[in-house]
Design an enzyme around this catalytic site. Structure first.
Site: not given
Length: 381
Positions: A27, A112
């Protein structure tokens, strides 16, 4: 001259990835400019995946998300990673990608560990709910048409809730093309040592499809060692390339049997830094925004070099390419690549409490309460 690799190419549907090296989605990092830079160093070899795209944001055509899925014309195959917790929304997003020709490959995020994701039941929390995982994979694959669907996951939530073998078997049964396993639990985040034995166990458990290993690949030699020790079909590289896009040149050389590793001088590193910031400015349509976005990369690029603390601070607050270049030109650019700079970088936190929805761990087969309301509405970092 064509170099014949001693390692088998990685097949992702109709796409051949040779050498079998994949850039991990990160990210705020693996946007189009960073992918371009890594690909330039690799000579166009390997697979470079976008940062995480949330399915709700994609379906709703969120402006930031539509920016994140823009690929450079030279990117092939175009690879998008999707995050979602609602099977219907995931299916719609995949169908949109197919109908609008937005990508050539879809990766699903089940790895994640950050709280904003796991508290919704997503990312590395989701495989614990076996029926939900199966439903999402079914919707993704059935809507993907000819596009290959892969998935990235962790070992499990924590040492008491290990899911990777069950998840791997479900993935095979639902038609997933390949699986990447990060050898840590969600609770470990990025701390401790990655469990490469888990990667070997997964490969033995699902021999029908390629398994890629992820975790603690800091050098090209680490990648080769992972393949030898685990039997995995390829490697996924994340934090090891932070501030080191030339790692992909090393990886190509290693998998092609060449000991030709880059150890750039500070002059070469400085040029890469300016190139990276320039690409960000072009992508964002504003030089200052690009340089500001680049600030988080400065410490990674300069790791190990003799650069005073005041200059490091100065470079980390620049807002124009001229200021960035000017500051770098004041350094001793003839410095050789520092000893030890190939080691770990990026986040190293571990032993975190995993933030989960209330009652999430009571029953791995009870998926009540999970709906489209749990979808995140923004993508990336």
């Amino acid at each position: 001259m064509t170099v014949l690799s001693p390692y088998s190419p990685l097949a992702i549907g109709p796409n051949t990835v040779q050498p079998p090296v994949v850039l991990a989605p990160m990210a705020g990092i693996t946007n189009a400019p960073f992918r371009t830079l890594c690909r330039e160093f690799s000579g166009g070899k390997g697979l470079f995946v976008s940062e995480m795209i949330t399915t709700r944001a994609l379906v709703e055509r969120n402006d930031k998300t539509m920016q994140l899925i823009r690929f450079d014309a030279s990117e092939t195959p175009r690879s998008i990673q999707l995050y979602g917790v609602d099977p219907v929304t995931v299916g719609k997003a995949v169908r949109m990608i197919v109908d609008e020709d937005l990508a050539d490959h879809i990766d699903l995020n089940f790895g994640c560990p950050v709280p904003k994701v796991t508290r919704k039941g997503g990312g590395s929390a989701l495989p614990y709910k076996r029926p939900l995982l199966r439903a999402i994979l079914h919707e993704a694959v059935s809507n993907a048409g000819d596009l290959p669907v892969t998935m990235k996951m962790r070992k499990g939530i924590d040492d008491d809730h290990i899911t990777f073998l069950d998840a791997g078997r479900i993935a095979v049964e639902e038609g997933v093309t390949a699986i990447a396993l990060h050898g840590r639990t969600a609770a470990q985040h990025y701390g401790g040592t990655a469990d490469w034995d888990a990667i070997k166990r997964l490969k033995d458990h699902v021999p029908e499809i390629p398994v890629l290993g992820n975790g603690d690949i800091w050098s090209a030699d680490d990648a080769l060692r992972m393949v030898r020790e685990t039997g995995c079909d390829g490697v996924v590289v994340g934090r090891g390339c932070l501030g080191r896009p030339w790692l992909f040149a090393d990886l190509v050389a290693a998998f092609e049997g060449r000991q030709e590793y880059a150890q750039p001088s500070l002059r070469v590193v400085a040029d890469a830094m300016v190139r990276h910031a320039t690409l960000l400015g072009e992508w964002l349509g504003d030089e200052s925004r690009g340089v500001i976005d680049f600030r988080k990369h400065v410490a990674w690029y300069l790791k190990g070099f003799s650069v005073g603390s005041e200059m490091r601070k100065r470079l980390a607050v620049t807002s124009t390419l001229a200021d960035l270049r000017g500051g770098l030109d004041e350094l001793d650019l003839d410095q050789a690549w520092p000893v030890g700079a190939d080691g770990p970088r990026g986040r190293t936190s571990g032993n975190n409490r995993v933030v989960l929805p209330d009652g999430w761990l009571k029953d791995p087969y009870d998926c009540a309460g999970i709906s489209e309301d749990a979808e995140l509405d923004t993508s990336g970092g």
